[in-house]
Design a protein around this motif. Structure first.
Motif, PDB file in Angstrom:
ATOM      1  N   GLU A  73       0.828  -1.202   0.000  1.00 46.95           N
ATOM      2  CA  GLU A  73       0.000   0.000   0.000  1.00 46.95           C
ATOM      3  C   GLU A  73       0.860   1.249   0.000  1.00 46.95           C
ATOM      4  OE1 GLU A  73      -2.461  -0.283   3.405  1.00 46.95           O
ATOM      5  OE2 GLU A  73      -3.570  -2.046   2.692  1.00 46.95           O
ATOM      6  N   GLY A  74       0.248   2.333  -0.506  1.00 48.48           N
ATOM      7  CA  GLY A  74       0.890   3.643  -0.406  1.00 48.48           C
ATOM      8  C   GLY A  74       1.642   4.086  -1.638  1.00 48.48           C
ATOM      9  N   GLY A  75       1.845   3.234  -2.629  1.00 43.57           N
ATOM     10  CA  GLY A  75       2.614   3.614  -3.810  1.00 43.57           C
ATOM     11  C   GLY A  75       1.753   4.288  -4.854  1.00 43.57           C
ATOM     12  N   GLU A  76       2.191   5.442  -5.367  1.00 42.10           N
ATOM     13  CA  GLU A  76       1.482   6.173  -6.406  1.00 42.10           C
ATOM     14  C   GLU A  76       2.489   6.682  -7.427  1.00 42.10           C
ATOM     15  OE1 GLU A  76      -0.706   9.294  -4.607  1.00 42.10           O
ATOM     16  OE2 GLU A  76      -2.158   7.973  -3.587  1.00 42.10           O
ATOM     17  N   MET A  77       1.978   7.021  -8.615  1.00 39.87           N
ATOM     18  CA  MET A  77       2.838   7.573  -9.655  1.00 39.87           C
ATOM     19  C   MET A  77       2.110   8.701 -10.349  1.00 39.87           C
ATOM     20  SD  MET A  77       5.006   5.731 -12.710  1.00 39.87           S
ATOM     21  CE  MET A  77       3.586   5.208 -13.646  1.00 39.87           C
ATOM     22  N   TRP A  78       2.770   9.844 -10.467  1.00 37.97           N
ATOM     23  CA  TRP A  78       2.230  10.990 -11.181  1.00 37.97           C
ATOM     24  C   TRP A  78       2.851  11.048 -12.570  1.00 37.97           C
ATOM     25  CZ3 TRP A  78       4.243  15.378 -13.432  1.00 37.97           C
ATOM     26  CH2 TRP A  78       3.319  16.362 -13.783  1.00 37.97           C
ATOM     27  N   GLY A  79       1.982  11.072 -13.570  1.00 32.50           N
ATOM     28  CA  GLY A  79       2.471  11.058 -14.948  1.00 32.50           C
ATOM     29  C   GLY A  79       2.190   9.691 -15.570  1.00 32.50           C
ATOM     30  N   PRO A  80       2.893   9.309 -16.633  1.00 30.84           N
ATOM     31  CA  PRO A  80       3.947  10.059 -17.325  1.00 30.84           C
ATOM     32  C   PRO A  80       3.409  11.282 -18.076  1.00 30.84           C
ATOM     33  CG  PRO A  80       4.059   7.715 -17.835  1.00 30.84           C
ATOM     34  CD  PRO A  80       2.738   7.979 -17.185  1.00 30.84           C
ATOM     35  N   ILE A  81       4.232  12.315 -18.141  1.00 38.69           N
ATOM     36  CA  ILE A  81       3.902  13.531 -18.862  1.00 38.69           C
ATOM     37  C   ILE A  81       4.981  13.782 -19.905  1.00 38.69           C
ATOM     38  CG2 ILE A  81       5.052  14.971 -17.126  1.00 38.69           C
ATOM     39  CD1 ILE A  81       2.984  17.129 -17.761  1.00 38.69           C
ATOM     40  N   GLN A  82       4.565  14.217 -21.077  1.00 33.69           N
ATOM     41  CA  GLN A  82       5.507  14.417 -22.178  1.00 33.69           C
ATOM     42  C   GLN A  82       6.254  15.726 -21.979  1.00 33.69           C
ATOM     43  OE1 GLN A  82       3.725  14.157 -26.024  1.00 33.69           O
ATOM     44  NE2 GLN A  82       5.657  14.255 -27.132  1.00 33.69           N
ATOM     45  N   THR A  83       7.576  15.668 -22.075  1.00 33.92           N
ATOM     46  CA  THR A  83       8.419  16.851 -21.945  1.00 33.92           C
ATOM     47  C   THR A  83       8.962  17.311 -23.289  1.00 33.92           C
ATOM     48  OG1 THR A  83      10.327  15.422 -21.496  1.00 33.92           O
ATOM     49  CG2 THR A  83       9.060  16.233 -19.600  1.00 33.92           C
ATOM     50  N   GLN A  84       9.337  16.356 -24.153  1.00 37.92           N
ATOM     51  CA  GLN A  84       9.799  16.652 -25.498  1.00 37.92           C
ATOM     52  C   GLN A  84       9.215  15.616 -26.432  1.00 37.92           C
ATOM     53  OE1 GLN A  84      14.056  17.023 -25.756  1.00 37.92           O
ATOM     54  NE2 GLN A  84      14.226  18.187 -23.841  1.00 37.92           N
ATOM     55  N   SER A  85       9.568  15.743 -27.701  1.00 41.80           N
ATOM     56  CA  SER A  85       9.107  14.751 -28.666  1.00 41.80           C
ATOM     57  C   SER A  85       9.703  13.390 -28.314  1.00 41.80           C
ATOM     58  CB  SER A  85       9.534  15.150 -30.079  1.00 41.80           C
ATOM     59  OG  SER A  85       9.169  14.150 -31.004  1.00 41.80           O
ATOM     60  N   ARG A  86       8.835  12.424 -27.993  1.00 40.46           N
ATOM     61  CA  ARG A  86       9.200  11.062 -27.635  1.00 40.46           C
ATOM     62  C   ARG A  86      10.051  11.006 -26.362  1.00 40.46           C
ATOM     63  NH1 ARG A  86      10.001  11.287 -33.036  1.00 40.46           N
ATOM     64  NH2 ARG A  86      12.265  11.304 -32.847  1.00 40.46           N
ATOM     65  N   ALA A 125       8.144  11.107 -15.046  1.00 39.13           N
ATOM     66  CA  ALA A 125       7.136  10.701 -14.081  1.00 39.13           C
ATOM     67  C   ALA A 125       7.750  10.803 -12.690  1.00 39.13           C
ATOM     68  CB  ALA A 125       6.638   9.283 -14.343  1.00 39.13           C
ATOM     69  N   THR A 126       6.869  10.848 -11.695  1.00 40.70           N
ATOM     70  CA  THR A 126       7.287  10.904 -10.295  1.00 40.70           C
ATOM     71  C   THR A 126       6.589   9.794  -9.537  1.00 40.70           C
ATOM     72  OG1 THR A 126       7.576  13.298 -10.430  1.00 40.70           O
ATOM     73  CG2 THR A 126       7.439  12.319  -8.230  1.00 40.70           C
ATOM     74  N   ALA A 127       7.369   8.945  -8.886  1.00 44.00           N
ATOM     75  CA  ALA A 127       6.825   7.863  -8.069  1.00 44.00           C
ATOM     76  C   ALA A 127       6.941   8.256  -6.604  1.00 44.00           C
ATOM     77  CB  ALA A 127       7.576   6.568  -8.333  1.00 44.00           C
ATOM     78  N   THR A 128       5.844   8.100  -5.865  1.00 49.63           N
ATOM     79  CA  THR A 128       5.825   8.451  -4.443  1.00 49.63           C
ATOM     80  C   THR A 128       5.316   7.276  -3.629  1.00 49.63           C
ATOM     81  OG1 THR A 128       3.600   9.374  -4.620  1.00 49.63           O
ATOM     82  CG2 THR A 128       5.454  10.889  -4.924  1.00 49.63           C
ATOM     83  N   LEU A 129       5.744   7.260  -2.362  1.00 45.09           N
ATOM     84  CA  LEU A 129       5.299   6.252  -1.409  1.00 45.09           C
ATOM     85  C   LEU A 129       4.988   6.977  -0.110  1.00 45.09           C
ATOM     86  CD1 LEU A 129       4.871   3.286  -0.537  1.00 45.09           C
ATOM     87  CD2 LEU A 129       7.262   3.251   0.158  1.00 45.09           C
ATOM     88  N   LYS A 130       3.720   6.921   0.289  1.00 46.28           N
ATOM     89  CA  LYS A 130       3.275   7.585   1.510  1.00 46.28           C
ATOM     90  C   LYS A 130       2.773   6.537   2.472  1.00 46.28           C
ATOM     91  CE  LYS A 130       0.108  11.151   3.221  1.00 46.28           C
ATOM     92  NZ  LYS A 130      -0.959  12.116   2.848  1.00 46.28           N
TER      93      LYS A 130
END
Length: 933
Positions: free
Chosen positions: A678-691, A695-700
């Motif tokens: 329990e507690g694991g989350e991930m924000w993203g993935p979000i595109q920064t450039q072409s291809r 992402a940011t992985a968090t554990l609370k």
């Protein structure tokens, strides 16, 4: 490219416009792209510039009288004087298709510009298999179009030049490894007698052109069959049968004779009827023993195109009334009978007993077939071997199966209570009870597979019968053995079956099977892409196959229709089996990064193995970028006592990524890790450039009572952030270990004590905190120079840990003049100053924050430091072996010669609990600065 041409037309009035043309050529052929210009009289060729471009790239150029062409192109420079600048493609391929532009200019004046579109056109090759079709029976014709490009394609059918099926919907077809396509068209017909020798046609529409293949169909006429027998005068002579076959076509037929299911040989002859069909009569002569055996006799006619033979069967007793009657006695037989009547009764009884024994042996004679193996023996799937037994007493037959020479027991019933079977249970054979009854096993062959037990494996025995096969009392028995193949048990083995009668030790018959190959289809991984270690511009693609048998396996790599050559493949040499007998292999191919960065380049690999009905294909499209993973950072919330861990994942492609958080307990190794659920989350993935994505992985998590007892709250072993991506052969792991962090108590100012000789002792005392603070002392004027300091730890009176840092400093200019009250205290402070230099931990060091006179406190304009002057003229004290290191600082003079800079002493304090370093500074007061002598 078209926009560029239009711009040139609008701006330059000297361009000669030529309508775009299209050039088509076959694959691997040569093609000429036209570019002809009318030159205005004699022209100096060194002033002419000619350029051929394709998709923005130059493929040929002519400048300063020198022609240049890329690989695969050529042109004839001798024709340039006539204005012919046509370009020749030496070997056409799919990647050379597209729009080509030819421009001719003289200095800055453009003379000519034209566009040519080049494409590949390969017509299909048609083929219709020649088949025999049964008269007035639903039949199917197949027309195959091979090796065409580009798709699509359409099929239609003709009969005697008349279209009987209009063009169907366009078919894209299936791509082949060489980049071409193949497709099939079907026609369903019911052949009649009028279709014989009529021309049919398969017509294909491709790229606006028709192509037709004409052919004739073959119609099979089924015959009528009648079975008869020639009259015979006696029963102990051969009888001749004949079979009339009439009204069939074509002439080529085969005849077979059977008696009670057994095939008999025959030599046919044929004659032709008036209507063009054929007739034949086949004879077969039965021996006296076959005639006495009686039963059903069959005549079967086989024809090409016929799924089933035409059969005529009759009872031999009906065809031959004398069959079964007792034979007539000849003169010699009558003499023998008379002699036997005169003989002794004992001789009669002996002859009668011999005749009875012979009859009993005849009834016990068996016809045993060979062992029939399954067409495919696959690991983990049930296979079945069987044999057929025919005879009059098969109800008393027992079968025993062997693997090589080891008897096989029925392991499918292990664990089942034998009480239900009483004394009749026998795991080796199937028991046949009197009156035709059999004992059948309650286990079903269609049930789920049972696990193999040791080296014995799974075996289930089954017997079907007895089945009545004819009216003469012959019966049939089928004995089968169902097994689950295992390589360690069945590789290179054969099955053996022994046939005997119940209560008899004699083996009536024994059959041995052929050796069979055990198949295990491979498990194929996805294509793994990774950057090459020595060259980051080269991407390696690896596919692995495991758990297959036998060891022969083939990998074929393809890229946009062209076949690639693997750079490394374990399949080229025989791979070694593992402990279970299975094989593993891999194949690797490499491409330049620029090919994959196009985003549309398709690469696929097909894996071929004998256990596969169709090859397994794995493919990937586009560029794969290896992710960069930061260290795990943490932040704590004192309100709800939670800890948040974070991990940044950047610069990866494609966006599919997996993050798993794992916990390690104190003293455990990585192979004993425990996953945090329990507690694991991930924000993203979000595109920064072409291809490119991030992402940011968090554990609370809030530590449990047990975890609070453990060091760090998450277990002493720490936390692992595991990142998995298709570009990684091994996951990336970042290890974070929890540390108890406590903020220390930082003094508000630096304590200072000056000796009469100009040596200043600067000190700070820190209480509590974990871990220890890091200190950096520096001194100087406008710029600072690092100093050497000494730190000691001890436990204070309040029970807290104290850290004392002391730094001794001597300036090269005149020291500040002490005040009158400082001179009064010089004598009292002399001992303390010496002790401060010799040993910073000496009791009685007088710090301003511990008490002192107000006039002794010199506070700078920031109010951060305090100072005290001490009288200590004993300079030799600093040379004691246990003394502090005295740092020397040279202060530069200002603009006026008699004015020097103000002395600054600064200490930098860093600690994990502090977001930014903390600074404490002591600055020399203005009134204490004396002029240089």
């Amino acid at each position: 490219m078209r926009c560029k041409v239009l711009a040139c037309v609008a701006l330059l009035t000297l361009i000669k416009h030529v309508s775009p043309s299209e050039i088509q050529a076959g694959l691997n052929a040569s093609a000429t792209l036209p570019c002809n210009v009318t030159l205005p009289g004699p022209t100096e060729m060194s002033l002419i510039q000619v350029s051929w471009t394709s998709n923005g790239s130059s493929v040929a150029s002519f400048s300063n009288g020198i022609p240049n062409t890329e690989s695969g192109f050529s042109w004839n420079a001798s024709r340039f004087d006539n204005g012919e600048f046509s370009l020749t493609i030496l070997r056409t391929s799919f990647n050379l298709q597209g729009l080509y532009e030819c421009t001719v200019s003289n200095n800055s004046t453009m003379w000519h510009s034209s566009n040519v579109t080049f494409s590949i056109l390969v017509p299909p090759t048609l083929d219709v298999p020649r088949l025999w079709l049964m008269l007035e029976t639903e039949s199917h014709l197949t027309c195959r179009a091979d090796g065409f490009y580009p798709p699509p394609i359409a099929f239609s059918w003709t009969r005697a030049g008349i279209e009987i099926q209009t063009p169907t919907d366009q078919v894209q077809g299936e791509p082949t490894p060489n980049g071409l396509y193949t497709a099939t068209g079907n026609l369903t017909i019911y052949p009649s007698r009028e279709d014989q020798n009529v021309t049919f046609g398969c017509r294909v529409l491709h790229s606006g052109r028709y192509q037709e293949l004409e052919f004739n169909i073959n119609v099979t006429y089924p015959p009528t069959v009648r079975l008869s027998a020639l009259p015979s005068q006696a029963n102990n002579v051969p009888v001749t049968l004949y079979c009339d076959v009439d009204g069939f076509y074509p002439e080529q037929v085969s005849m077979s004779w059977r008696q009670n299911g057994s095939v008999l040989p025959d030599l046919p002859t044929t004659d032709q009827n008036l209507d063009g069909t054929f007739r034949t009569r086949h004879y077969y002569t039965l021996s006296p023993a076959q005639r006495e055996q009686g039963g059903m006799v069959e005549c079967a006619v086989h024809q090409p195109g016929a799924a089933q033979p035409v059969i005529s069967s009759e009872d031999l007793a009906k065809l031959d009334p004398r069959a079964g009657e007792p034979p007539l006695l000849t003169n010699s037989a009558k003499a023998s009978v008379a002699l036997m009547c005169i003989s002794l009764v004992l001789v009669i009884l002996l002859c009668f007993g011999f005749s009875w024994r012979r009859r009993d042996e005849k009834q016990k004679s068996l016809n045993v077939s060979g062992i029939i193996l399954p067409p495919r023996v696959t690991v983990g799937q049930k296979g079945r071997v069987s044999l057929s037994i025919e005879g009059r007493r098969v109800d008393r037959v027992l079968t025993t199966w062997f693997l090589n020479d080891i008897p096989i027991s029925d392991t499918s019933l292990i664990g089942t209570s034998r009480a239900n079977f009483n004394c009749l249970y026998n795991p080796l054979t199937t028991i046949h009870l009197p009156y035709g009854l059999t004992l059948t096993s309650p286990a079903s062959e269609k049930g789920p597979l049972l696990t193999s037990r040791g080296e014995t494996g799974y075996y289930k025995m089954r017997t079907q019968g007895p089945l009545h096969s004819s009216g003469s009392g012959t019966q049939q028995l089928i004995s089968s053995l169902t097994f689950v193949p295992q390589i360690s048990v069945h590789k290179g083995a054969v099955f053996k079956c022994q046939v005997s009668y119940a209560g008899k030790d004699k083996i009536v018959a024994e059959r041995v099977s052929e050796k069979f190959t055990i198949l295990s289809p491979p498990e194929v991984s996805e294509i793994q892409l990774a950057e090459t270690q020595n060259d980051s511009d080269v991407i390696s693609m690896t596919v692995r196959s495991s758990h297959f048998h036998p060891d022969v396996i083939t990998f074929r790599w393809f890229c946009e229709g062209g076949e690639l050559s693997p750079v490394a493949s374990q399949a080229s040499s025989s791979p070694r089996p593992n402990s279970e007998g299975f094989f593993s292999a891999f194949s690797q191919c490499k491409l330049h990064r620029s090919e994959l960065e196009k985003g549309s380049t398709k690469v696929w690999v097909s894996v071929h193995h004998i256990a596969l009905r169709q090859p397994i294909t794995r493919e990937t499209r586009g560029f794969l970028k290896r992710p960069s993973v930061s260290d795990v950072i943490s932040s704590a919330s004192p309100l709800d006592q939670t800890v948040i861990l974070g991990c940044q994942i950047t610069d990866f492609f494609p966006p599919n990524i997996s993050v798993t958080w794992l916990r390690l307990r104190e003293g455990e190794r990585d192979d004993r890790e425990e996953e945090v659920i329990e507690g694991g989350e991930m924000w993203g993935p979000i595109q920064t450039q072409s291809r490119l994505y991030r992402a940011t992985a968090t554990l609370k998590r809030r530590a449990t009572s047990q975890e609070k007892k453990e060091k760090g709250g998450f277990g002493g072993g720490g936390i692992i952030c595991r990142v998995e991506h298709i570009s990684l052969q091994e996951p990336i792991e970042k290890h974070w270990k929890s540390i108890d962090i406590a903020t220390p108590s930082i003094p508000p100012s630096i304590s200072v004590c000056w000796s009469s000789e100009g040596v200043g002792v600067f000190s700070l005392v820190f209480k509590g905190g974990h871990p220890k603070v890091k200190l950096l002392w520096a001194a100087g004027g406008r710029t600072l120079t690092p100093l050497v300091s000494s730190e000691t730890e001890e436990i204070g009176d309040d029970g807290q840990r104290e850290l004392k840092s002391v730094c001794a400093l001597e300036t090269s200019t005149n020291l500040p003049s002490p005040s009158s009250k400082q001179q009064e205290r010089r004598k009292n402070g002399q001992t303390r100053t010496k002790a401060a230099v010799m040993d910073p931990d000496t009791e009685g060091i007088e710090y301003i924050d511990e008490g002192g006179h107000e006039e002794n406190n010199n506070v700078d304009r920031d109010g951060e430091t305090r100072s005290e002057f001490c009288d200590d003229s004993d300079r030799d004290s600093v040379e004691h072996p246990g003394a502090l290191h005295i740092n020397k600082v040279n202060l530069k003079h200002g603009a006026r010669e008699r004015e020097r800079g103000r002395l600054r002493v600064c200490v930098e304090i860093t600690h994990p609990a502090l977001q930014l370093p903390v600074y404490r500074t002591w600055t020399e007061p203005n009134k204490d600065i004396s002029s240089s002598p």
